[in-house]
Design a protein around this motif. Structure first.
Motif, PDB file in Angstrom:
ATOM      1  N   ALA A   1       0.465  -1.781  -0.176  1.00  0.00           N
ATOM      2  CA  ALA A   1      -0.016   0.130  -0.486  1.00  0.00           C
ATOM      3  C   ALA A   1       1.181   0.931   0.098  1.00  0.00           C
ATOM      4  O   ALA A   1       0.690   2.175  -0.978  1.00  0.00           O
ATOM      5  CB  ALA A   1      -1.037   0.079   1.070  1.00  0.00           C
TER       6      ALA A   1
ATOM      7  N   SER B   1      -1.421   6.214  -0.768  1.00  0.00           N
ATOM      8  CA  SER B   1      -0.753   5.371   0.591  1.00  0.00           C
ATOM      9  C   SER B   1       0.790   6.457   0.648  1.00  0.00           C
ATOM     10  O   SER B   1       0.520   6.526   1.957  1.00  0.00           O
ATOM     11  CB  SER B   1      -0.969   4.457   1.077  1.00  0.00           C
ATOM     12  OG  SER B   1      -2.174   4.162   0.294  1.00  0.00           O
TER      13      SER B   1
ATOM     14  N   PHE C   1      -3.237   4.052   5.156  1.00  0.00           N
ATOM     15  CA  PHE C   1      -3.573   2.849   5.018  1.00  0.00           C
ATOM     16  C   PHE C   1      -4.332   2.725   5.874  1.00  0.00           C
ATOM     17  O   PHE C   1      -4.845   3.088   7.137  1.00  0.00           O
ATOM     18  CB  PHE C   1      -2.669   1.531   4.590  1.00  0.00           C
ATOM     19  CG  PHE C   1      -1.912   1.476   5.106  1.00  0.00           C
ATOM     20  CD1 PHE C   1      -2.494   0.119   6.026  1.00  0.00           C
ATOM     21  CD2 PHE C   1      -0.189   1.887   5.753  1.00  0.00           C
ATOM     22  CE1 PHE C   1      -1.091   0.260   7.689  1.00  0.00           C
ATOM     23  CE2 PHE C   1       0.220   1.629   6.495  1.00  0.00           C
ATOM     24  CZ  PHE C   1      -0.012   0.570   7.413  1.00  0.00           C
TER      25      PHE C   1
ATOM     26  N   ALA D   1      -7.291  -7.118   6.362  1.00  0.00           N
ATOM     27  CA  ALA D   1      -7.544  -6.422   5.229  1.00  0.00           C
ATOM     28  C   ALA D   1      -6.291  -4.848   5.030  1.00  0.00           C
ATOM     29  O   ALA D   1      -6.372  -4.415   6.031  1.00  0.00           O
ATOM     30  CB  ALA D   1      -8.771  -6.176   4.593  1.00  0.00           C
TER      31      ALA D   1
ATOM     32  N   THR E   1      -6.122  -1.139   3.403  1.00  0.00           N
ATOM     33  CA  THR E   1      -7.270  -0.856   2.033  1.00  0.00           C
ATOM     34  C   THR E   1      -6.266   0.809   1.978  1.00  0.00           C
ATOM     35  O   THR E   1      -5.536   1.221   2.439  1.00  0.00           O
ATOM     36  CB  THR E   1      -7.766   0.012   2.356  1.00  0.00           C
ATOM     37  OG1 THR E   1      -8.949  -1.091   2.531  1.00  0.00           O
ATOM     38  CG2 THR E   1      -9.283   0.738   1.218  1.00  0.00           C
ATOM     39  N   ASP E   2      -5.677   0.850   0.672  1.00  0.00           N
ATOM     40  CA  ASP E   2      -4.863   1.548  -0.073  1.00  0.00           C
ATOM     41  C   ASP E   2      -5.750   3.144  -0.379  1.00  0.00           C
ATOM     42  O   ASP E   2      -7.337   2.917  -0.107  1.00  0.00           O
ATOM     43  CB  ASP E   2      -3.645   1.270  -0.528  1.00  0.00           C
ATOM     44  CG  ASP E   2      -3.861   0.894  -2.003  1.00  0.00           C
ATOM     45  OD1 ASP E   2      -5.203   2.066  -2.695  1.00  0.00           O
ATOM     46  OD2 ASP E   2      -3.792   0.527  -2.945  1.00  0.00           O
TER      47      ASP E   2
ATOM     48  N   GLY F   1     -10.911  -3.293  -6.338  1.00  0.00           N
ATOM     49  CA  GLY F   1     -11.356  -1.398  -5.383  1.00  0.00           C
ATOM     50  C   GLY F   1     -11.317  -1.425  -6.985  1.00  0.00           C
ATOM     51  O   GLY F   1     -10.894  -1.386  -8.348  1.00  0.00           O
TER      52      GLY F   1
ATOM     53  N   GLY G   1      -9.186   3.584  -4.679  1.00  0.00           N
ATOM     54  CA  GLY G   1      -8.426   2.974  -3.809  1.00  0.00           C
ATOM     55  C   GLY G   1      -8.737   1.409  -3.616  1.00  0.00           C
ATOM     56  O   GLY G   1      -9.813   0.681  -4.330  1.00  0.00           O
ATOM     57  N   PHE G   2      -7.552  -0.137  -3.564  1.00  0.00           N
ATOM     58  CA  PHE G   2      -8.038  -1.114  -3.404  1.00  0.00           C
ATOM     59  C   PHE G   2      -7.509  -2.061  -2.263  1.00  0.00           C
ATOM     60  O   PHE G   2      -7.171  -1.121  -1.232  1.00  0.00           O
ATOM     61  CB  PHE G   2      -6.488  -1.319  -4.456  1.00  0.00           C
ATOM     62  CG  PHE G   2      -6.610  -1.433  -5.854  1.00  0.00           C
ATOM     63  CD1 PHE G   2      -7.293  -2.460  -6.554  1.00  0.00           C
ATOM     64  CD2 PHE G   2      -5.873  -0.679  -6.487  1.00  0.00           C
ATOM     65  CE1 PHE G   2      -7.901  -1.874  -7.759  1.00  0.00           C
ATOM     66  CE2 PHE G   2      -5.939  -0.416  -7.897  1.00  0.00           C
ATOM     67  CZ  PHE G   2      -6.806  -0.633  -8.331  1.00  0.00           C
ATOM     68  N   THR G   3      -8.266  -2.378  -2.064  1.00  0.00           N
ATOM     69  CA  THR G   3      -8.166  -3.396  -0.461  1.00  0.00           C
ATOM     70  C   THR G   3      -7.562  -4.979  -0.888  1.00  0.00           C
ATOM     71  O   THR G   3      -8.495  -5.590  -1.560  1.00  0.00           O
ATOM     72  CB  THR G   3     -10.013  -4.039   0.383  1.00  0.00           C
ATOM     73  OG1 THR G   3     -10.064  -2.346   0.602  1.00  0.00           O
ATOM     74  CG2 THR G   3      -9.574  -4.161   1.343  1.00  0.00           C
TER      75      THR G   3
ATOM     76  N   TRP H   1      -7.363  -8.216   0.639  1.00  0.00           N
ATOM     77  CA  TRP H   1      -7.233  -9.583   1.933  1.00  0.00           C
ATOM     78  C   TRP H   1      -7.213 -10.594   1.996  1.00  0.00           C
ATOM     79  O   TRP H   1      -6.898 -11.216   1.345  1.00  0.00           O
ATOM     80  CB  TRP H   1      -9.040  -9.062   2.275  1.00  0.00           C
ATOM     81  CG  TRP H   1      -9.696  -9.940   1.319  1.00  0.00           C
ATOM     82  CD1 TRP H   1     -10.462  -9.174  -0.548  1.00  0.00           C
ATOM     83  CD2 TRP H   1     -10.522 -11.569   0.561  1.00  0.00           C
ATOM     84  NE1 TRP H   1     -11.024 -10.216  -0.972  1.00  0.00           N
ATOM     85  CE2 TRP H   1     -11.124 -11.605  -0.239  1.00  0.00           C
ATOM     86  CE3 TRP H   1      -9.963 -12.230   1.807  1.00  0.00           C
ATOM     87  CZ2 TRP H   1     -11.037 -12.490  -0.526  1.00  0.00           C
ATOM     88  CZ3 TRP H   1     -10.396 -13.484   1.713  1.00  0.00           C
ATOM     89  CH2 TRP H   1     -11.185 -13.467   0.314  1.00  0.00           C
TER      90      TRP H   1
END
Length: 133
Positions: free
Chosen positions: A35, A41, A48, A61, A63-64, A103, A108-110, A112
């Motif tokens: 991230a 981030s 993040f 998880a 997230t960025d 995402g 942003g993407f998560t 996990w």
């Protein structure tokens, strides 16, 4: 990168006594590092998010803030490697029961991972998690 260390220590402490604390710490560190390195981030005022659920199947998880490419798991097949490193999510895939990414670059993407705490760690050197997008 101080935030990555803090997230790693937090996760290891939370999972203390499960027998998987080191694996969880590695998963958190790899996802948080990605991230910071590959999204907004890591920029000024960047951050993040870390979400952790401690259960028999634990959920972790990160997230960025977006702005980077789609996170991908590096293939172990010759000629299929991404341009940069790519070993972080491969490591996560070997430690996790399953993992996924959702995402967008804009929002942003998560990334996990589900970690199975019901049984002790086995040699996962040849096992990879199922990737769900």
């Amino acid at each position: 990168m101080d935030q990555v260390r803090v997230a790693r220590v937090f996760a290891a402490t939370l999972f203390e006594g499960t027998g998987r604390e080191e694996d969880v710490a590695v998963v958190v560190a790899e996802m948080a590092t990605n991230a910071v390195r590959h999204s907004r981030s890591g920029g000024e005022r960047g951050w993040f998010g870390l979400e952790v659920t401690l259960a028999e199947i634990a959920y972790i998880a990160v997230t960025d803030l977006g702005g980077g490419c789609v996170p991908t798991v590096r293939s172990e097949m010759p000629g299929c490697q991404p341009r940069e490193g790519g070993y972080g999510l491969l490591t996560v895939s070997k430690l996790a029961l399953t993992m996924g990414i959702h995402g967008s670059s804009a929002d942003g993407f998560t990334v996990w991972a589900d970690m199975d705490l019901r049984r002790p760690v086995q040699d996962n050197s040849t096992q990879q998690a199922v990737l769900v997008s």
